[in-house]
Design a protein around this motif. Sequence first.
Motif, short mmCIF file in Angstrom:
data_model
loop_
_atom_site.label_atom_id
_atom_site.label_comp_id
_atom_site.label_asym_id
_atom_site.label_seq_id
_atom_site.Cartn_x
_atom_site.Cartn_y
_atom_site.Cartn_z
N UNK A 136 0.85 -1.20 0.00
CA UNK A 136 0.00 0.00 0.00
C UNK A 136 0.88 1.25 0.00
N UNK A 137 0.46 2.31 -0.67
CA UNK A 137 1.26 3.55 -0.73
C UNK A 137 1.38 4.21 0.64
N UNK A 138 2.56 4.71 0.95
CA UNK A 138 2.83 5.31 2.26
C UNK A 138 3.32 6.74 2.08
N UNK A 139 2.90 7.60 2.97
CA UNK A 139 3.34 8.99 2.96
C UNK A 139 4.86 9.02 3.19
N UNK A 140 5.66 9.46 2.22
CA UNK A 140 7.12 9.44 2.37
C UNK A 140 7.64 10.30 3.52
N UNK A 141 6.85 11.28 3.95
CA UNK A 141 7.32 12.13 5.05
C UNK A 141 7.41 11.37 6.38
N UNK B 104 -2.17 7.54 5.72
CA UNK B 104 -0.77 7.90 5.44
C UNK B 104 0.14 6.69 5.49
N UNK B 105 -0.29 5.65 6.21
CA UNK B 105 0.46 4.39 6.27
C UNK B 105 -0.05 3.38 5.24
N UNK B 106 -0.96 3.81 4.39
CA UNK B 106 -1.49 2.90 3.38
C UNK B 106 -2.57 1.98 3.91
N UNK B 107 -3.13 2.31 5.08
CA UNK B 107 -4.17 1.48 5.68
C UNK B 107 -5.55 2.02 5.30
N UNK B 108 -6.58 1.28 5.63
CA UNK B 108 -7.95 1.64 5.25
C UNK B 108 -8.39 2.95 5.90
N UNK B 109 -9.27 3.65 5.21
CA UNK B 109 -9.85 4.87 5.77
C UNK B 109 -11.01 4.54 6.71
#
Length: 515
Positions: free
Chosen positions: A194-199, A331-336
Amino acid sequence: MKVVYCAVDSSINSGKGISASIQKQMQFSYSAMRYFIKPKEASEKYGELRKQLEVKFVQNVWDLLEDPMTSFFATQFGFAPAMERMKINLEVRIPVKAGEIFHQVDEQQKTMYRNRSLSSAAFLEEKKALQALCDDEEKQKEKDAKKDRKKKEKLDVEDEEAFSAQAEHIALPATGEADESYLIRCRFLNPYNSPIDPSLVIKTNTRSNFMAKDKAEMKKTPDTLTRIFGKNLTEVSSKIKKKPLDASGEQDFEDEPQDGPTTLIIHIHGGGWVSQSPDQHISYVSEWAKMADAPVISIDYSLSPEAKFPISPNECFAIYKWLLYPENTTRLGLSSEPLRIVVCGDSAGGNLTCAMVLKAIEEGIRLPVGLLLHYPAGILSASGSLARMIFSNDPILNYQTMKVVLDCYLGETQKEAKENKLISPAFAPEELLKLFPPTVICVGDVDPLIDDSTYMYDKLQSLGVPTILRIYRALPHGFLNLPTQLPKAVGAIRAAGVYMKWLFREEDSETPPEF
């Protein structure tokens, strides 16, 4: 245990060389063999060491007593068996407000926390600059000069060498925040890409990273086969067809949730509040993530004696609250959607897990769907239990060791151990304990903390909380970290993964697993 103590003493008093951590493991193994064949010498040395135990020695005992091979490969290269399913293996930093960390913390502790955070940030910045210079041969002289200047400077800490080893694990000051905030390090594993916030990301731990480094080094310096035969025999043929890779360098799967995973494991490591980090526990935690098909975040909370109670439970609770907000979990690629969370902890981590749940109950926020506790320290009062007296000479958690770690973690607040529910969760009021989520407690029958486990089980069971108690024969305290030394521990780790899946169940009517 006599052999272990003597070997640890030899490993920490040996000369410098190679890499400090690798050298300690080598010296530990050599000394262990030497003392094993000299029991009389080991007995004499062991007696001397037990009389003058201090926290630094205890930290080394627990760090070196772990499974060295499993820990090394899991931490350095991500080669633990369960890592095969981990599409994401990252070190992240979660932002937390200072007010949450400093809740009921005295001014002296606040000042110490802030100073160590600033020192760590400065140290890591300098280390990063030096590392960048290492890759540029033309700037070698500048790098050496920078190192010399660094040697002349003194960090604002008592033990510079120890601080150097801990710097990456210390909470860092968050820049750009309106209020005073800190960034707490965590290890994050995910079987889905899952996509993750790079910050949030500070380091990526994947095989492809290390392979890329090796390939770069090969171009700089030919390997032995190339030098001998004049041909790069280690170069991978370009004719070999590979499946397309994703951004992390891993092969993409098609069964990933569209909105991100809806389950999450929060792990809080043990180590007597004074030692270890998520890195030492990542091998078995990744096994649980694989079995439960759920991401895991392991909290690298602040250690004692530098950070005393209640800083570590405050940090863990702050991270838990951060994970309850969809804008953060995405932001961690987890579900909303609201996550189904299981919290697990061993020993001191079990204590912090229970403290975290008690704080959540008091604040009236959403609770985890389950708890998985291994040999939790539920009672921290000075009064000893029958098990603690019987196993007062336990290999890992003997009487002197308990006294050292409790003094470090609690300090003056140790006198509140019977009354303060966050110190001794087993003594929490019944109106709070009865609200606990379903709980699984696992412990060995030779563990000094077995009475803590059975007491908590009886208490929760009597209050109507769905609770399972699993007692393993001949497994000591800390068995999760000893799978190669103790074959039975492998079965216990896998059984915990089955319990984890049961705790994530959506139907309360589902019966507990049987073994």
